[in-house]
Design an enzyme around this catalytic site. Structure first.
Site, PDB file in Angstrom:
ATOM      1  N   HIS A 109       0.609  -0.897   0.018  1.00 14.39           N
ATOM      2  CA  HIS A 109      -0.282  -0.243  -0.302  1.00 14.39           C
ATOM      3  C   HIS A 109       0.628   1.449  -0.094  1.00 14.39           C
ATOM      4  O   HIS A 109       2.116   1.491   0.403  1.00 14.39           O
ATOM      5  CB  HIS A 109      -0.740   0.283   1.352  1.00 14.39           C
ATOM      6  CG  HIS A 109      -2.158  -1.112   1.230  1.00 14.39           C
ATOM      7  ND1 HIS A 109      -0.785  -2.154   2.055  1.00 14.39           N
ATOM      8  CD2 HIS A 109      -3.154  -1.274   0.981  1.00 14.39           C
ATOM      9  CE1 HIS A 109      -2.467  -2.643   2.231  1.00 14.39           C
ATOM     10  NE2 HIS A 109      -3.672  -2.565   1.716  1.00 14.39           N
TER      11      HIS A 109
ATOM     12  N   ASP B 214       2.108   2.000   3.444  1.00  6.71           N
ATOM     13  CA  ASP B 214       3.154   1.176   4.284  1.00  6.71           C
ATOM     14  C   ASP B 214       5.037   2.254   3.640  1.00  6.71           C
ATOM     15  O   ASP B 214       5.250   0.930   4.546  1.00  6.71           O
ATOM     16  CB  ASP B 214       3.102  -0.260   3.057  1.00  6.71           C
ATOM     17  CG  ASP B 214       1.802  -1.289   3.552  1.00  6.71           C
ATOM     18  OD1 ASP B 214       0.965  -0.415   4.152  1.00  6.71           O
ATOM     19  OD2 ASP B 214       1.735  -1.759   2.510  1.00  6.71           O
TER      20      ASP B 214
HETATM   21  C1  XUL Z   1      -7.397  -6.860   4.201  1.00  6.24           C
HETATM   22  C2  XUL Z   1      -6.846  -6.644   3.121  1.00  6.24           C
HETATM   23  C3  XUL Z   1      -6.246  -6.357   2.636  1.00  6.24           C
HETATM   24  C4  XUL Z   1      -6.066  -5.678   1.430  1.00  6.24           C
HETATM   25  C5  XUL Z   1      -5.161  -5.123   1.239  1.00  6.24           C
HETATM   26  O1  XUL Z   1      -8.039  -7.490   5.271  1.00  6.24           O
HETATM   27  O2  XUL Z   1      -7.046  -7.754   2.785  1.00  6.24           O
HETATM   28  O3  XUL Z   1      -4.473  -6.164   3.208  1.00  6.24           O
HETATM   29  O4  XUL Z   1      -5.069  -7.576   0.293  1.00  6.24           O
HETATM   30  O5  XUL Z   1      -5.325  -3.532   0.881  1.00  6.24           O
END
Ligand code: XUL
Ligand code: CO
Length: 439
Positions: A101, A104
């Site tokens: 992300h 992150d």
């Molecule tokens: C949340 C989840 C996230 C997604 C990416 O449950 O799975 O980490 O994978 O935003």
């Protein structure tokens, strides 16, 4: 740059008999299974957020794991130290891909222009490392759920200004994904859902999410993104009800808004079980609709019932996951991303490696067993025969659409009484599975 995971060796394959906790028992990267090496079949990825950011904080206490990597958390130095740690980790464990992300990678600043500057600097450093070490980006995404501004969602927010911020984050996350040569871009619903229908216009919110996704596709294609966009279904958590409830709901949404040509699904095991489905069910529904894109490889705990994001351990689940993937012809732009974290009491750096060893071995064994099940042929043969009444006569006419309700009704009258269905023989088939798994 000094070694961060001191004392952790390169993790090698030693075979099932090995008692070395820091060795693979089943994952043998160059071993060929079903026509490709394990490394190519499985395409494992490290999730930046869990592996390099999550410390084990929960509602009852702060983190237990030290992820400072020698720098002060919340600083740019820390962001750079996480890059060093991440690449050393991927190298030692033998994982080729990572997922991220935007936030992150860097601490979010008060002003988005500053956040983007930080992202430029850190992503330059990541790119350098990728080139030097041959690591790849599986997918990128924007975190549109943690900051207070997203309390009512991002694309589904009641605030047009918040919608603009979501757009800005997606734009930047796509820029970075393309800069890394990433093969996917994920939309996980985050807070795209509702808490109460008393204050929510569901149709309005879904239309807005679709508009945001359409703009993301247009922008992404414009800057040369040729990979897949993914929706990652999840039924609840954080919102009471999330719009991307499960695979079927998400496919319906994508078709409704004409997004199905650019999107596929990223199926997460723990999200499937939260939706009251098996992991295999969600994979099958995606696959038969041509929408199986990628996988977030983890597992939940049915006794706990929330999104525990555990490392995969259940070999039936990994086997049936790989069974679906092999039958679908593999994952083109996708892979197996460990959206998984160590349990809070497993707080050491060594545990980070042990988590991946468990996950990678569980999927390697799943791949081997799935291939054996397919080659064994009994499941396929049984299922094919089960529908044999459609191969000729009236059944064949039903399949080819060359009959009518009148003709079928006449046939039923001719028969007089309903035909007996054949036995489903589920217990026999489960024995077949066990004999292949443990034979
Ligand atoms: C949340 C989840 C996230 C997604 C990416 O449950 O799975 O980490 O994978 O935003
Ligand atoms: Co996920």
């Amino acid at each position: 740059m000094s070694e961060i995971f001191k004392g952790i060796p390169q993790i090698e394959y030693e075979g099932a008999k090995s008692r070395n906790p820091l060795a693979f028992k089943y994952y043998d990267p160059e071993k060929v299974v079903a026509g490709k090496t394990m490394r190519e079949q499985l395409r494992f990825a490290m999730a930046w957020w869990h592996n390099l950011c999550a410390t084990g904080t929960d509602m009852f206490g702060s983190g237990t794991a030290d992820k400072s990597f020698g720098a002060e958390p919340g600083t740019l130095d820390h962001a750079l130290a996480k890059v060093d740690a991440g690449f050393e980790f991927m190298e030692k464990i033998g994982v080729d891909y990572f997922c991220f992300h935007d936030i992150d990678l860097v601490p979010e600043a008060g002003d988005i222009k500053e956040t983007n500057k930080r992202l430029d600097e850190v992503s330059d450093y990541i790119l350098e490392k990728m080139k030097a070490m041959g690591k790849k980006n599986l997918w990128g995404t924007a975190n549109m759920f943690s900051n207070l501004r997203y309390a009512n969602g991002a694309g589904s927010s009641n605030s047009a200004d918040v919608f603009c911020f979501a757009a800005a984050q997606i734009k930047k996350a796509l820029d970075i994904t393309v800069k890394f040569g990433g093969q996917g871009y994920v939309f996980w619903g985050g807070r795209e859902g509702y808490e109460s229908l008393l204050n929510t216009d569901v149709k309005f919110e879904q239309e807005n999410i679709a508009k945001l996704m359409r703009m993301a596709v247009d922008y992404g294609r414009g800057i040369g993104f040729t990979g897949d966009f993914f929706i990652e279904p999840k039924p609840k958590e954080p919102m009471k009800h999330q719009y991307d409830f499960d695979a079927a709901t998400s496919i319906c949404f994508l078709r409704q808004y004409g997004l199905d040509k650019d999107f596929k699904l990223n199926i997460e095991a723990n999200h499937a079980t939260l939706a009251g489905h098996t992991f295999q069910h969600e994979l099958r529904i995606s696959a038969i609709n041509g929408m199986l894109g990628s996988v977030d490889a983890n597992q939940g705990d049915l006794l706990l019932g929330w999104d525990t994001d555990e490392f995969p351990f259940n070999i039936y689940d990994t086997t049936f996951c790989m069974y679906e993937i092999l039958k679908a012809g593999g994952l083109k732009n996708g892979g197996l991303n460990f959206d998984a974290k160590n349990r809070r009491p497993s707080w050491t750096h060594e545990d980070m490696f042990k988590g991946f060893i468990l996950g990678m071995d569980s999927f390697a064994l799943g791949l081997i067993k799935a291939d054996e099940l397919i080659r064994d042929g009994r499941l396929d043969e049984f299922t094919e025969n089960r529908y044999a009444s459609y191969s000729s006569g009236i059944g064949a006419k039903i399949r080819s659409g060359e009959t009518s309700l009148e003709e079928l009704a006449a046939r039923a009258e001719e028969l007089g009484a309903p035909a007996q269905p054949s036995s489903g023989e589920q217990e026999y088939l489960q024995s077949v599975v066990n004999s292949v798994m443990f034979g």
